[in-house]
Scaffold this motif. Structure first.
Motif, PDB file in Angstrom:
ATOM      1  N   ILE A   1      39.648 -60.718   9.743  1.00  0.00           N
ATOM      2  CA  ILE A   1      38.737 -61.170  10.795  1.00  0.00           C
ATOM      3  C   ILE A   1      37.292 -60.919  10.373  1.00  0.00           C
ATOM      4  O   ILE A   1      36.416 -61.775  10.564  1.00  0.00           O
ATOM      5  CB  ILE A   1      39.062 -60.471  12.129  1.00  0.00           C
ATOM      6  N   TYR A   2      37.042 -59.761   9.773  1.00  0.00           N
ATOM      7  CA  TYR A   2      35.693 -59.427   9.335  1.00  0.00           C
ATOM      8  C   TYR A   2      35.191 -60.422   8.294  1.00  0.00           C
ATOM      9  O   TYR A   2      34.039 -60.857   8.331  1.00  0.00           O
ATOM     10  CB  TYR A   2      35.647 -57.995   8.795  1.00  0.00           C
ATOM     11  N   ARG A   3      36.028 -60.784   7.346  1.00  0.00           N
ATOM     12  CA  ARG A   3      35.623 -61.766   6.337  1.00  0.00           C
ATOM     13  C   ARG A   3      35.262 -63.103   6.989  1.00  0.00           C
ATOM     14  O   ARG A   3      34.302 -63.771   6.575  1.00  0.00           O
ATOM     15  CB  ARG A   3      36.724 -61.937   5.294  1.00  0.00           C
ATOM     16  N   CYS A   4      36.007 -63.488   8.006  1.00  0.00           N
ATOM     17  CA  CYS A   4      35.689 -64.720   8.744  1.00  0.00           C
ATOM     18  C   CYS A   4      34.364 -64.568   9.501  1.00  0.00           C
ATOM     19  O   CYS A   4      33.589 -65.526   9.599  1.00  0.00           O
ATOM     20  CB  CYS A   4      36.815 -65.080   9.703  1.00  0.00           C
ATOM     21  N   TYR A   5      34.102 -63.382  10.027  1.00  0.00           N
ATOM     22  CA  TYR A   5      32.834 -63.086  10.698  1.00  0.00           C
ATOM     23  C   TYR A   5      31.661 -63.251   9.719  1.00  0.00           C
ATOM     24  O   TYR A   5      30.647 -63.874  10.045  1.00  0.00           O
ATOM     25  CB  TYR A   5      32.892 -61.667  11.267  1.00  0.00           C
ATOM     26  N   ILE A   6      31.798 -62.718   8.506  1.00  0.00           N
ATOM     27  CA  ILE A   6      30.755 -62.850   7.493  1.00  0.00           C
ATOM     28  C   ILE A   6      30.534 -64.328   7.158  1.00  0.00           C
ATOM     29  O   ILE A   6      29.387 -64.780   7.030  1.00  0.00           O
ATOM     30  CB  ILE A   6      31.088 -62.022   6.230  1.00  0.00           C
ATOM     31  N   ALA A   7      31.598 -65.094   7.056  1.00  0.00           N
ATOM     32  CA  ALA A   7      31.472 -66.542   6.804  1.00  0.00           C
ATOM     33  C   ALA A   7      30.743 -67.221   7.963  1.00  0.00           C
ATOM     34  O   ALA A   7      29.911 -68.113   7.740  1.00  0.00           O
ATOM     35  CB  ALA A   7      32.841 -67.166   6.577  1.00  0.00           C
ATOM     36  N   CYS A   8      31.020 -66.796   9.183  1.00  0.00           N
ATOM     37  CA  CYS A   8      30.350 -67.328  10.374  1.00  0.00           C
ATOM     38  C   CYS A   8      28.850 -67.050  10.302  1.00  0.00           C
ATOM     39  O   CYS A   8      28.029 -67.935  10.579  1.00  0.00           O
ATOM     40  CB  CYS A   8      30.964 -66.704  11.624  1.00  0.00           C
ATOM     41  N   LEU A   9      28.475 -65.829   9.912  1.00  0.00           N
ATOM     42  CA  LEU A   9      27.059 -65.489   9.781  1.00  0.00           C
ATOM     43  C   LEU A   9      26.392 -66.351   8.716  1.00  0.00           C
ATOM     44  O   LEU A   9      25.309 -66.901   8.938  1.00  0.00           O
ATOM     45  CB  LEU A   9      26.880 -64.015   9.432  1.00  0.00           C
ATOM     46  N   ASN A  10      27.020 -66.458   7.565  1.00  0.00           N
ATOM     47  CA  ASN A  10      26.426 -67.226   6.470  1.00  0.00           C
ATOM     48  C   ASN A  10      26.286 -68.703   6.811  1.00  0.00           C
ATOM     49  O   ASN A  10      25.359 -69.365   6.354  1.00  0.00           O
ATOM     50  CB  ASN A  10      27.214 -67.031   5.180  1.00  0.00           C
ATOM     51  N   ALA A  11      27.174 -69.225   7.651  1.00  0.00           N
ATOM     52  CA  ALA A  11      27.095 -70.620   8.094  1.00  0.00           C
ATOM     53  C   ALA A  11      26.128 -70.774   9.273  1.00  0.00           C
ATOM     54  O   ALA A  11      25.846 -71.896   9.687  1.00  0.00           O
ATOM     55  CB  ALA A  11      28.481 -71.120   8.484  1.00  0.00           C
ATOM     56  N   GLN A  12      25.641 -69.638   9.792  1.00  0.00           N
ATOM     57  CA  GLN A  12      24.806 -69.623  10.994  1.00  0.00           C
ATOM     58  C   GLN A  12      25.475 -70.415  12.116  1.00  0.00           C
ATOM     59  O   GLN A  12      24.840 -71.166  12.854  1.00  0.00           O
ATOM     60  CB  GLN A  12      23.403 -70.162  10.694  1.00  0.00           C
ATOM     61  N   ASP A  13      26.760 -70.200  12.252  1.00  0.00           N
ATOM     62  CA  ASP A  13      27.579 -70.877  13.269  1.00  0.00           C
ATOM     63  C   ASP A  13      27.551 -70.048  14.550  1.00  0.00           C
ATOM     64  O   ASP A  13      28.525 -69.394  14.911  1.00  0.00           O
ATOM     65  CB  ASP A  13      29.010 -71.045  12.741  1.00  0.00           C
ATOM     66  N   TRP A  14      26.406 -70.069  15.226  1.00  0.00           N
ATOM     67  CA  TRP A  14      26.189 -69.184  16.375  1.00  0.00           C
ATOM     68  C   TRP A  14      27.127 -69.482  17.527  1.00  0.00           C
ATOM     69  O   TRP A  14      27.455 -68.586  18.307  1.00  0.00           O
ATOM     70  CB  TRP A  14      24.724 -69.252  16.818  1.00  0.00           C
ATOM     71  N   LEU A  15      27.606 -70.709  17.658  1.00  0.00           N
ATOM     72  CA  LEU A  15      28.534 -71.033  18.741  1.00  0.00           C
ATOM     73  C   LEU A  15      29.888 -70.346  18.551  1.00  0.00           C
ATOM     74  O   LEU A  15      30.593 -70.095  19.523  1.00  0.00           O
ATOM     75  CB  LEU A  15      28.714 -72.545  18.854  1.00  0.00           C
ATOM     76  N   SER A  16      30.225 -70.009  17.305  1.00  0.00           N
ATOM     77  CA  SER A  16      31.501 -69.332  17.025  1.00  0.00           C
ATOM     78  C   SER A  16      31.387 -67.814  17.035  1.00  0.00           C
ATOM     79  O   SER A  16      32.397 -67.120  16.920  1.00  0.00           O
ATOM     80  CB  SER A  16      32.051 -69.786  15.671  1.00  0.00           C
ATOM     81  N   LEU A  17      30.170 -67.277  17.170  1.00  0.00           N
ATOM     82  CA  LEU A  17      29.987 -65.830  17.100  1.00  0.00           C
ATOM     83  C   LEU A  17      30.839 -65.088  18.119  1.00  0.00           C
ATOM     84  O   LEU A  17      31.368 -64.008  17.830  1.00  0.00           O
ATOM     85  CB  LEU A  17      28.503 -65.490  17.289  1.00  0.00           C
ATOM     86  N   SER A  18      31.033 -65.664  19.293  1.00  0.00           N
ATOM     87  CA  SER A  18      31.827 -65.009  20.339  1.00  0.00           C
ATOM     88  C   SER A  18      33.299 -64.854  19.952  1.00  0.00           C
ATOM     89  O   SER A  18      34.016 -64.072  20.569  1.00  0.00           O
ATOM     90  CB  SER A  18      31.714 -65.770  21.657  1.00  0.00           C
TER      91      SER A  18
END
Length: 129
Positions: free
Chosen positions: A9-26
């Motif tokens: 899950i953490y690795r996916c979180y880091i990918a979310c940050l790098n993509a600046q996918d703020w809608l998926s942050l939740s």
């Protein structure tokens, strides 16, 4: 089906940050997330991250070390970037700097609930000297 570990899950979180996918942050962070002892909430946490990317347009989170001891993740993140102005109170102004961040995350279920973070400011100071 095998369930995901908090490391996955953490690795996916880091990918979310790098993509600046703020809608998926939740998907990765609780609504009442805390950062360094301050209650940010999801909106405040997102605003903090968005500001980081405004100050550092080439920001990329690179996972250097990851330790899992459920419900805690310990990570060392490596950065090589060009902050545009003052960064951590230092006059970087577009110079390329490399530094690390040591960070611990406490998960509640499958989401990050608390974050403790320390950036290696001394490494940046040494590069600016």
């Amino acid at each position: 089906m095998v369930s995901a570990t908090i490391a996955d899950i953490y690795r996916c979180y880091i990918a979310c940050l790098n993509a600046q996918d703020w809608l998926s942050l939740s998907r990765f962070v609780t609504a009442d997330v805390e950062h360094n002892g301050r209650s940010f909430g999801l909106a405040g946490y997102r605003a903090m991250l968005e500001e980081d990317f405004r100050q550092i347009p080439d920001l990329a989170f690179r996972l250097d070390l990851l330790i899992e001891d459920t419900p805690i993740i310990g990570a060392r993140l490596a950065f090589d970037c060009r902050p545009t102005g003052l960064f951590l109170g230092l006059p970087v102004y577009g110079r390329r700097v490399s530094f690390t961040e040591n960070v611990f995350y406490e998960f509640r279920g499958a989401k990050i609930a608390r974050v403790w973070s320390v950036v290696d400011k001394a490494a940046i100071e040494a590069q600016l000297a």
